[in-house]
Design an enzyme around this catalytic site. Sequence first.
Site, PDB file in Angstrom:
ATOM      1  N   ARG A 130       0.822  -1.220   0.000  1.00  0.00           N
ATOM      2  CA  ARG A 130       0.000   0.000   0.000  1.00  0.00           C
ATOM      3  C   ARG A 130       0.854   1.267   0.000  1.00  0.00           C
ATOM      4  O   ARG A 130       0.455   2.278   0.589  1.00  0.00           O
ATOM      5  CB  ARG A 130      -0.972   0.012   1.189  1.00  0.00           C
ATOM      6  CG  ARG A 130      -2.048  -1.047   1.101  1.00  0.00           C
ATOM      7  CD  ARG A 130      -3.074  -0.880   2.208  1.00  0.00           C
ATOM      8  NE  ARG A 130      -3.993  -1.999   2.257  1.00  0.00           N
ATOM      9  CZ  ARG A 130      -4.685  -2.360   3.320  1.00  0.00           C
ATOM     10  NH1 ARG A 130      -4.569  -1.669   4.446  1.00  0.00           N
ATOM     11  NH2 ARG A 130      -5.504  -3.381   3.279  1.00  0.00           N
ATOM     12  N   ARG A 155      -3.765   6.337   0.535  1.00  0.00           N
ATOM     13  CA  ARG A 155      -4.432   7.450   1.212  1.00  0.00           C
ATOM     14  C   ARG A 155      -3.535   8.280   2.117  1.00  0.00           C
ATOM     15  O   ARG A 155      -3.918   9.376   2.511  1.00  0.00           O
ATOM     16  CB  ARG A 155      -5.615   6.901   2.027  1.00  0.00           C
ATOM     17  CG  ARG A 155      -6.753   6.370   1.175  1.00  0.00           C
ATOM     18  CD  ARG A 155      -7.805   5.708   2.038  1.00  0.00           C
ATOM     19  NE  ARG A 155      -7.316   4.475   2.629  1.00  0.00           N
ATOM     20  CZ  ARG A 155      -7.974   3.774   3.546  1.00  0.00           C
ATOM     21  NH1 ARG A 155      -9.133   4.230   4.001  1.00  0.00           N
ATOM     22  NH2 ARG A 155      -7.485   2.652   4.024  1.00  0.00           N
ATOM     23  N   ARG A 210      -7.546  11.125  -6.369  1.00  0.00           N
ATOM     24  CA  ARG A 210      -8.767  10.341  -6.143  1.00  0.00           C
ATOM     25  C   ARG A 210     -10.004  11.216  -6.141  1.00  0.00           C
ATOM     26  O   ARG A 210     -11.100  10.774  -6.518  1.00  0.00           O
ATOM     27  CB  ARG A 210      -8.669   9.595  -4.817  1.00  0.00           C
ATOM     28  CG  ARG A 210      -8.067   8.235  -4.911  1.00  0.00           C
ATOM     29  CD  ARG A 210      -8.958   7.184  -5.558  1.00  0.00           C
ATOM     30  NE  ARG A 210      -9.890   6.615  -4.616  1.00  0.00           N
ATOM     31  CZ  ARG A 210     -11.197   6.499  -4.797  1.00  0.00           C
ATOM     32  NH1 ARG A 210     -11.749   6.953  -5.897  1.00  0.00           N
ATOM     33  NH2 ARG A 210     -11.976   5.953  -3.900  1.00  0.00           N
ATOM     34  N   ASP A 223      -6.513  -3.456  -7.368  1.00  0.00           N
ATOM     35  CA  ASP A 223      -7.172  -4.052  -6.210  1.00  0.00           C
ATOM     36  C   ASP A 223      -7.373  -5.540  -6.473  1.00  0.00           C
ATOM     37  O   ASP A 223      -7.568  -5.960  -7.623  1.00  0.00           O
ATOM     38  CB  ASP A 223      -8.527  -3.394  -5.940  1.00  0.00           C
ATOM     39  CG  ASP A 223      -9.080  -3.779  -4.583  1.00  0.00           C
ATOM     40  OD1 ASP A 223      -8.728  -3.123  -3.579  1.00  0.00           O
ATOM     41  OD2 ASP A 223      -9.841  -4.763  -4.511  1.00  0.00           O
ATOM     42  N   TYR A 235     -14.198 -13.381  -0.100  1.00  0.00           N
ATOM     43  CA  TYR A 235     -14.968 -12.150  -0.295  1.00  0.00           C
ATOM     44  C   TYR A 235     -16.245 -12.422  -1.088  1.00  0.00           C
ATOM     45  O   TYR A 235     -17.311 -11.862  -0.789  1.00  0.00           O
ATOM     46  CB  TYR A 235     -14.124 -11.116  -1.042  1.00  0.00           C
ATOM     47  CG  TYR A 235     -13.193 -10.317  -0.174  1.00  0.00           C
ATOM     48  CD1 TYR A 235     -13.679  -9.302   0.654  1.00  0.00           C
ATOM     49  CD2 TYR A 235     -11.825 -10.553  -0.181  1.00  0.00           C
ATOM     50  CE1 TYR A 235     -12.823  -8.554   1.448  1.00  0.00           C
ATOM     51  CE2 TYR A 235     -10.956  -9.811   0.614  1.00  0.00           C
ATOM     52  CZ  TYR A 235     -11.461  -8.819   1.426  1.00  0.00           C
ATOM     53  OH  TYR A 235     -10.611  -8.075   2.210  1.00  0.00           O
TER      54      TYR A 235
END
Length: 348
Positions: free
Chosen positions: A29, A33, A42, A79, A155
């Site tokens: 990562r 963010r 973004r 992702d 998931y």
Amino acid sequence: MKAATITGKPLLAALAGEAVRPAPVWLMRQAGRYLPEYRALRAREPDFLRFCLTPKLATEVTLQPIRRFGLDGAILFSDILVPPFALGHGVRFVEGEGPVLERVTGRAQVEALDLPRARGVWAPVMETVRRLRGALPPGVTLIGFAGAPFTVAAYMVEGGGSRDFAEARRMAFAEPGLFGALVARLEEATIDYLSAQAEAGAEALMLFDSWAGVLSPAQFRRWVIGPTARIAAALRARFPAVPLIGFPRGAGPMLGDYAEGTGLQAVGLDTVLPAAWAARILPAGVTGQGNLDPMALVAGGDALAEEVTTLMRAVAGRPWVVNLGHGIVPQTPPEHVAELVALVRAAS
């Protein structure tokens, strides 16, 4: 001298089994963010999947931490749920909630997963890889990735994130034929997806099995080691020069079995595993990766310096890639990442 050394890419050299010093460093990562430039970009595209599938944006985000920190690896910005979305499965991201997926409850949903369709949907990812190979500095290795079949299946069965993925585990026990069919379809798609990334220019590949640790040892062997070994064998046959890194988060004492049974070139450790123990139990030909605590990176200063020193002592003489034991968290000060890179290069 190995070919990886001749390339001038420390990360490739380490993945080829060389005890490179200074140790190469990149971070899970590392684009995200915690970077203000990422947040600004973004804001222009609020749909996360569309963001991932827009080569101009995904390329720029991948390059942001390389420009800032001079890391040895650039991991493709994407992702792990892009493949099921590309296969035609219902996937969306909800702000503040995370991924929401159509729940797999029957075989018809598995049979509807469409690999020819997926190749068209994920084509922009391959364009991003091609752009990155042309834009990265010469010494930086480009890493492609995918989610491992068990984690992606979890998931899909659960319908989103979970603390324990109880429904996925129940299906694996109670309906192994259905769960196995889903995992097999995802295996096929993962081989295709990673092969396409290698063809487009990815120099190393990584499989994220983020929820492997929820399984019992027998289930871990069946749903984590088995699929990973088959994927690794297929990729090795097609791309023998492209190393594959596995990250079985939560593997615990199964880490050695995972490394022995999968045929991977490198294995990532999560934060809770002692690096010195892993350095002893990993097979001689397998490179270790990890496993600094992301919270030490948030803290910075003496705490971070102590963690780096401890890690480098624990893996002295061993092929190793410095990374975190999980991804960078949003509250991480960017200057602490620069501090980490400097510490690793000084400590080696």
